[in-house]
Scaffold this motif. Structure first.
Motif, short mmCIF file in Angstrom:
data_model
loop_
_atom_site.label_atom_id
_atom_site.label_comp_id
_atom_site.label_asym_id
_atom_site.label_seq_id
_atom_site.Cartn_x
_atom_site.Cartn_y
_atom_site.Cartn_z
N GLN A 282 -1.28 10.01 -11.95
CA GLN A 282 -2.29 9.00 -12.29
C GLN A 282 -1.77 7.99 -13.31
OE1 GLN A 282 -4.95 8.57 -10.44
NE2 GLN A 282 -4.24 10.34 -9.27
N ARG B 202 0.12 5.72 -11.10
CA ARG B 202 -0.83 4.89 -10.33
C ARG B 202 -1.40 3.79 -11.23
NH1 ARG B 202 -4.68 4.63 -6.20
NH2 ARG B 202 -6.77 4.00 -6.91
N TYR C 116 1.24 1.12 -11.90
CA TYR C 116 1.50 0.34 -10.68
C TYR C 116 0.38 -0.67 -10.44
CZ TYR C 116 1.75 -0.45 -5.59
OH TYR C 116 1.78 -1.02 -4.34
N TYR D 265 3.97 4.33 -5.82
CA TYR D 265 4.07 4.12 -7.28
C TYR D 265 5.52 4.17 -7.75
CZ TYR D 265 -0.75 5.79 -6.57
OH TYR D 265 -2.01 6.00 -6.08
N LYS E 132 -1.06 -4.36 -3.27
CA LYS E 132 -1.83 -3.67 -4.32
C LYS E 132 -3.31 -4.05 -4.19
CE LYS E 132 1.84 -3.64 -7.82
NZ LYS E 132 2.19 -3.93 -9.22
N PRO F 26 -8.62 6.08 -11.08
CA PRO F 26 -7.76 7.16 -10.60
C PRO F 26 -8.11 7.57 -9.17
CG PRO F 26 -9.38 8.01 -12.14
CD PRO F 26 -9.52 6.54 -12.17
#
Lengths: 326, 186
Positions: free
Chosen positions: A106, A109, A112, A158, B65, B72
């Motif tokens: 996470q 993530r 990124y 990522y 993206k 999360p």
């Protein structure tokens, strides 16, 4: 006579120019400005929202800066637990290896996504344990490497902006050299990602005239290691890299001497990746080791200048990070 | 004429030397700016290069993206804290500042918590000491204090607890009562 005089002038000017150039280059390296430091953390939690937000904030910071960023953070989760199932999270309830894996994913993530349109900047994540608790042995090192491999296998896209490494705060007084080297061997046996030693060299020589030929004892309060032991777990073993604690001048001298030892006695050119300080952890702390603790820029500059004053140890120091409690 | 020729030679030579020096300076500077992996021993370089290739492969996926801040992809929360005595205290101050004997942790109101590490000072083993760390509801460490025992009776160990009151035992067998809320010995 005139011809001779002109030749003399020519030679003198040439020498002057050459010397000036060399001096200017050395000055550039020796007086290089410290990079801005990142914040590393002692982590008490495996909450994934917390980890995501941390990564996202770093990503947003990199997005806001001009140019491509490349920085490192250490996330230190405590030593490995007695059950061999995970990390201590310091005094909080233990975290399993899978929980640490999911938390780190996470962070990646968040970084990124936080970098947005900046697809060039990078974050190097060092997933930290220490040789302070349990599993300081071959299988403990192997288990840790397996966790890092598992994280790496699950980074997916990522990984386009995140470098991953294991990390261990290898301190002289946390465990013996034998046990710590066994851990390093275990890690090295299965690793896909290198680990960084972010520990100390307590008790090693701080002499400024150390020649590098002696494998001196590093006698700390509880344990004694040899310089060769620290060199082994910091550079000699294939999986190892090093980003040591530089909390004060003594530590800077110790690590410079360790690099000197490696060069002179082992024929190896240990690359010190950067400096770790504890200024953040010291804010409001009654910890006596905090007195006079180096700021990130002072630590980096001290070590940089010290390394580059000796041709056996000259190098570029890349990173600066300062650790605090999450 | 001859003098003019010599002066010209001098000027040309200085310019050439200057150009060579400048180019060397740039090259040396550029050398310093090359990838930090280039000077690594082979095994380490291979490992770093492997990660670079992994990075390139991930980038080649050309995944767009998502916009905004989606949060999360997995929700994971911390395990609840059980109030208990800890046989082992893992702390950055371990063996550097404090020789820990044991510890204790407890949850508090509103999701907060507190941990206590007991032992003695590395620099003065006769001085018993407690390390108190306070955490907020997000497990963030917000305060830390090192508190000495009133007398130098050696290291202390946590024997038992009753809510926020700890009974400690010193090395010479003396019992001390410590109030974690007030951080004071009774």
């Amino acid at each position: 006579m005139t011809l001779h005089k002109n030749k003399l002038i020519l030679v003198s000017l040439s020498l002057l120019l050459l010397i000036t150039t060399l001096l200017a280059f050395n000055l550039q390296v020796a007086n290089a400005a410290a990079p801005s430091n990142t914040i590393s953390y002692y982590m008490n939690t495996i909450n994934t929202t917390t980890h995501y937000n941390m990564g996202y904030a770093i990503g947003q910071d990199h997005l806001s800066r001009i140019g491509t960023q490349s920085e490192v953070i250490i996330l230190a989760y405590g030593g490995q637990n007695s059950a061999g199932t995970g990390l201590t999270l310091w005094s909080q309830p233990d975290a399993t290896y899978n929980q640490v894996r999911d938390a780190i994913i996470q962070v990646a993530r968040g970084y990124y996504l936080g970098t947005g349109s900046d697809t060039a900047s990078r974050l190097r994540i060092l997933v930290g344990t220490s040789n302070s608790a349990y599993q300081v042995n071959y299988s403990g090192g192997s288990d840790y490497a397996q966790m890092i491999n598992d994280i790496g296998s699950n980074l997916g896209v990522y990984a386009s902006q995140v470098y991953l490494h294991g990390a261990n705060d290898m301190e002289i007084d946390y465990a013996t050299a034998t046990n710590t080297k066994d851990w390093a061997d275990g890690y090295d046996s299965v690793d896909s990602y290198s680990y960084y030693n972010y520990g100390d060299a307590a008790g090693c020589t701080t002499s400024t005239t150390y020649t590098g030929t002696t494998d001196s004892n590093c006698a700390a309060a509880i344990n004694t290691w040899k310089m060769s032991d620290i060199y082994y777990v910091s550079w000699q073993i294939a999986a190892s890299r090093v980003l040591p604690q530089i909390y004060n001048q003594s530590m800077s001298k110790q690590w410079k001497n360790l690099k000197k030892y490696g060069k002179v006695s082992k024929g190896g050119s240990m690359n010190i990746s950067g400096t770790l300080t504890q200024q953040g952890a010291c804010i409001g702390s009654s910890d006596p080791t905090c007195t006079g603790t180096y700021s990130p820029s002072s630590a980096w500059t001290d070590l940089n200048d010290r390394l580059n004053a000796d041709t056996d140890t000259a190098q570029t120091l890349q990173y600066s990070t300062d650790i605090r409690w999450y | 004429m001859k003098q003019l020729k010599n002066i010209s030679l001098v000027i040309i030579a200085v310019v050439v030397i200057g150009a060579i020096s400048f180019t060397s300076f740039q090259y040396l500077g550029a050398d310093a700016a090359k990838s930090p992996n280039d000077n690594l021993p082979l095994e380490k370089k291979e490992q770093e290069d492997w990660q670079e290739r992994k990075m390139s492969a991930a980038r080649a996926q050309n995944e767009k993206k998502p916009e905004g801040n989606p949060g999360p992809s997995k929700i994971q929360i911390d395990s609840p804290i059980i109030t208990e005595i800890l046989d082992f205290v893992d702390d950055p101050l371990r063996n550097k500042v404090i020789l820990f004997t044991n510890g204790w942790i407890s949850s508090k109101e509103n999701g907060k918590s507190v941990s206590v590490g007991a032992g003695s000072l590395v620099e003065d083993p006769e001085q018993g000491v407690l390390l108190i760390r306070q955490y907020d509801e997000k497990r963030s460490m917000v305060e830390a204090n090192i508190i000495n025992t009133p007398d130098k009776s050696g290291r202390v160990t946590i024997k038992e607890f009753n809510k926020m009151i700890l009974t400690l035992v010193t090395e010479d067998g003396k019992e001390l009562i410590f109030n974690v809320e007030s951080e004071k010995f009774n």
